[in-house]
Write an enzyme that holds these catalytic residues in place. Structure first.
Site, PDB file in Angstrom:
ATOM      1  N   ASP A 251      -2.034  -1.939  10.178  1.00  0.00           N
ATOM      2  CA  ASP A 251      -2.221  -1.880   8.729  1.00  0.00           C
ATOM      3  C   ASP A 251      -2.903  -3.124   8.169  1.00  0.00           C
ATOM      4  OD1 ASP A 251      -1.323   0.617   7.957  1.00  0.00           O
ATOM      5  OD2 ASP A 251       0.750  -0.023   7.649  1.00  0.00           O
TER       6      ASP A 251
ATOM      7  N   LYS B 176       0.858  -1.204   0.000  1.00  0.00           N
ATOM      8  CA  LYS B 176       0.000   0.000   0.000  1.00  0.00           C
ATOM      9  C   LYS B 176       0.886   1.243   0.000  1.00  0.00           C
ATOM     10  CE  LYS B 176       0.915   1.355   4.463  1.00  0.00           C
ATOM     11  NZ  LYS B 176       1.573   2.516   4.936  1.00  0.00           N
TER      12      LYS B 176
END
Ligand SMILES: C[C@](O)(CO)[C@H](O)COP(=O)(O)OP(=O)(O)OC[C@H]1O[C@@H](n2ccc(N)nc2=O)[C@H](O)[C@@H]1O
Ligand SMILES: Nc1ncnc2c1ncn2[C@@H]1O[C@H](COP(=O)(O)OP(=O)(O)OP(=O)(O)O)[C@@H](O)[C@H]1O
Length: 291
Positions: free
Chosen positions: A135, A10
């Site tokens: 995350d 990401k």
């Protein structure tokens, strides 16, 4: 049954810290999107235990590995006697701000859910993922999303318009805990404009997305590692239209609309940085790697 799961990295298009919480974590508000730089997780059922192998020498091979911990979590909660061999084909740089470990954990959760027919919904996997790291819920979710709280309160957002993402990873890694620990909000001079970023995403306004890139953790990592600033400057000078550090760093990414410019940025950076990648945003045009 053998299962292979893609574990994409990401980038943070925005990252704001609202305040430090009583539990020691920071309350965040950020926009994240997955990119086509990915590890691959191969899962093979065994008669018992958890074995972990990786193509990279830089990841832990024991219970400190987030993919390993994901398997422990699933096996314990469902009292599963069978075992699993986890093979991590590592492509995402480690300790880079790209959520490599978190994505491996998310892919392992998803893969074992399938392998052992557990019937967990995406929301349940996100909830379980939070036990492994902040995350992980986003990595389960994928695509583009606003993340709040520690990172677990997720709302889908429009994906950026198709573009190239150039990544430059300096040789050193960065500890996320140390970066949050050193953050002084009174030293932060610029904060993200969340609505501005969301409007730009919604209207597929590439230059608007570039203009609204902002990460308050740069205020910690850039003074500590001047190389990050130099990479940002180089990337902009070679033609990247928007440039930002991802997560707690130290990876710098640049957004580029045209492939010819992407090639120029990559070639230019190669003289300054050994680890340079050019990939596509996932959720935009599904992309093959340029280099
Ligand atoms: C910087 C980001 O990558 C942005 O997406 C994430 O917030 C970090 O997520 P992560 O690496 O999964 O982080 P975790 O493993 O959960 O936390 C590592 C350490 O970072 C700090 N931490 C993390 C997340 C958060 N919202 N506040 C924090 O203060 C805590 O000291 C924690 O002990
Ligand atoms: N599967 C894994 N892959 C990479 N690192 C892992 C893994 N499991 C545990 N780790 C450990 O996690 C630490 C952070 O690695 P990771 O690559 O996930 O960092 P990151 O990209 O900065 O993460 P984030 O952006 O979520 O903060 C490393 O020091 C590494 O030892």
């Amino acid at each position: 049954m053998d299962i292979s799961v893609k574990a994409p990295a990401k980038i943070n298009l925005t990252l704001d810290v609202l305040h430090k919480r009583a539990d020691g974590y920071h309350e965040l508000e950020m926009v994240m999107t997955t990119i086509d730089l990915a590890d691959r997780i191969d899962l093979t059922e065994t008669s018992g235990g958890i074995q972990l192998e990786s193509t990279s020498g830089f990841v832990p091979y024991d219970e400190r590995n987030l993919a390993y911990r994901a398997a422990v979590l699933i096996k314990e909660r469902f009292s599963i006697k069978k075992g699993v061999r986890i093979l991590i084909h590592k492509h995402i740089p480690v300790a880079a701000g790209l959520a490599g470990g978190s994505s491996d954990a998310a892919a392992t959760l998803k893969g074992l859910n399938r392998m052992w027919n557990l019937g967990l919904s995406r929301e349940e996997l996100e909830e379980w993922g939070l036990e492994l790291g902040s995350d992980v819920p986003f990595c389960v979710h994928g695509g583009t999303a606003i993340a709040r709280g520690r990172g677990e309160r997720l709302v889908s957002a429009a994906s950026p318009p198709p573009c190239w993402v150039i990544l430059a990873k300096p040789p050193h890694g960065v500890s996320t805990a140390e970066v949050f620990g050193a953050l002084r909000m009174d030293r932060v001079t610029r904060r993200p404009n969340l609505d501005g970023m969301l409007n730009a995403l919604e209207s597929k306004d590439f230059h608007g997305v570039c203009r609204h890139l902002e990460n308050v953790l740069e205020s910690v990592t850039i003074p500590a590692y001047p190389k990050v600033r130099r990479l940002k400057e180089k990337m902009a000078a070679f033609g990247a239209e928007g440039v930002l550090m991802s997560g707690s760093g130290p990876t710098v990414f640049g957004l580029v609309h045209r492939e010819t410019t992407a090639r120029r940025v990559v070639n230019g950076l190669r003289g300054f940085c050994r680890q340079v990648y050019a990939v596509r945003i996932l959720g935009g045009t599904e992309g093959e790697s340029l280099v």
